[in-house]
Design a protein around this motif. Structure first.
Motif, PDB file in Angstrom:
ATOM      1  N   LEU A 263       0.824  -1.207   0.000  1.00 47.52           N
ATOM      2  CA  LEU A 263       0.000   0.000   0.000  1.00 47.52           C
ATOM      3  C   LEU A 263       0.860   1.260   0.000  1.00 47.52           C
ATOM      4  N   SER A 264       1.992   1.205   0.701  1.00 55.95           N
ATOM      5  CA  SER A 264       2.861   2.377   0.812  1.00 55.95           C
ATOM      6  C   SER A 264       3.490   2.773  -0.514  1.00 55.95           C
TER       7      SER A 264
ATOM      8  N   HIS B  94       1.877   3.271  -3.052  1.00 56.45           N
ATOM      9  CA  HIS B  94       0.907   4.105  -3.758  1.00 56.45           C
ATOM     10  C   HIS B  94       0.246   5.164  -2.869  1.00 56.45           C
ATOM     11  N   TYR B  95       0.252   4.943  -1.556  1.00 56.13           N
ATOM     12  CA  TYR B  95      -0.497   5.811  -0.646  1.00 56.13           C
ATOM     13  C   TYR B  95       0.297   6.086   0.629  1.00 56.13           C
ATOM     14  N   GLN B  96      -0.059   7.166   1.306  1.00 55.64           N
ATOM     15  CA  GLN B  96       0.417   7.347   2.667  1.00 55.64           C
ATOM     16  C   GLN B  96      -0.374   6.389   3.545  1.00 55.64           C
ATOM     17  N   VAL B  97       0.320   5.557   4.291  1.00 56.62           N
ATOM     18  CA  VAL B  97      -0.329   4.520   5.090  1.00 56.62           C
ATOM     19  C   VAL B  97      -0.075   4.772   6.571  1.00 56.62           C
TER      20      VAL B  97
ATOM     21  N   LEU C 184      -9.097   0.800  -4.466  1.00 55.73           N
ATOM     22  CA  LEU C 184      -8.621   2.130  -4.106  1.00 55.73           C
ATOM     23  C   LEU C 184      -8.228   2.963  -5.320  1.00 55.73           C
ATOM     24  N   SER C 185      -7.766   2.292  -6.384  1.00 58.79           N
ATOM     25  CA  SER C 185      -7.341   3.020  -7.577  1.00 58.79           C
ATOM     26  C   SER C 185      -8.504   3.323  -8.520  1.00 58.79           C
TER      27      SER C 185
ATOM     28  N   ALA D 168      -9.589  10.354   4.847  1.00 62.68           N
ATOM     29  CA  ALA D 168      -8.776   9.182   4.533  1.00 62.68           C
ATOM     30  C   ALA D 168      -9.672   8.032   4.116  1.00 62.68           C
ATOM     31  N   SER D 169      -9.078   7.061   3.475  1.00 61.77           N
ATOM     32  CA  SER D 169      -9.750   5.776   3.261  1.00 61.77           C
ATOM     33  C   SER D 169      -9.443   4.877   4.450  1.00 61.77           C
TER      34      SER D 169
END
Length: 213
Positions: A20-21, A23-26, A210-211, A66-67
């Protein structure tokens, strides 16, 4: 934001944080009374309390929206958070969540296991046992989410469960029916621990969702 299950910690997401990291801030947080989150308060646990903690964490690090990925108890917390703070959620993923306790939602052998654990902890007085007792009682007594309230959740929400999940399939389908913006996937050959046991499949489902714009 990654929300783990009962008596677990952020290490439960060890197979998700890296992918996940990319592509995203986790942000993975140890829930109150779990992992490295110290809890000096002896009040009973509730998913609403955990949802309040999530709000406090997001506010403290200035995250407006956030998600959420909520697995097991983390999914219950995510639902409570979505009902109270919908403006702070972009998307929400639920894995093995439930909206009420007992054998209508959870398989009978799992409920019996928690009842036996509760009974074995009742007469122990040390802090660790007391914490485990409260976590056990949480599963047996909560959540108490009003089914009619779920109609207010309108963010995109995939609801996942394993074919052999500890949460009964009919209960997962009930949550899907109540959250109009959700889709449901009962994953063949898998159980409650899909994120750990088959991270490749779980991460693909997660990243694809998510994408998706």
């Amino acid at each position: 934001m990654l929300l783990h299950g009962n008596s677990e910690s952020i290490s439960s997401f060890r197979n998700q944080i890296g992918p996940l990291s990319a592509h995203y801030q986790v942000i993975a947080m140890d829930t109150r009374g779990h992992g490295n989150s110290i809890n000096r308060n002896t009040r009973a646990y509730s998913y609403r309390l955990f949802a309040d903690d999530l709000k406090a964490v997001m506010d403290s690090i200035h995250i407006q929206k956030a998600s959420l990925l909520g697995w097991s108890d983390g999914g219950n917390t995510a639902i409570e958070f979505a009902l109270k703070h919908p403006e702070k959620i972009d998307k929400m993923v639920l894995m093995g969540a439930n909206i009420f306790p007992g054998t209508r939602a959870i398989k009978e052998d799992i409920v019996r296991m928690f009842e036996k654990r509760r009974d074995s902890l009742m007469n122990l007085n040390d802090a660790g046992s007391n914490n485990q007792l409260r976590l056990t009682q949480l599963v047996l007594q909560e959540p108490q989410i009003n089914a009619d309230d779920l109609d207010r959740i309108n963010m995109p929400t995939p609801i996942l469960a394993g074919e052999s999940d500890v949460i009964k399939t009919e209960h997962t389908l009930l949550i899907h029916a109540l959250i109009k913006s959700s889709r449901v996937e009962i994953i063949a050959g898998e159980d409650h621990y899909l994120p750990l046991k088959n991270p490749g499949l779980f991460n693909k489902i997660l990243l694809d969702f998510l994408s998706d714009k």
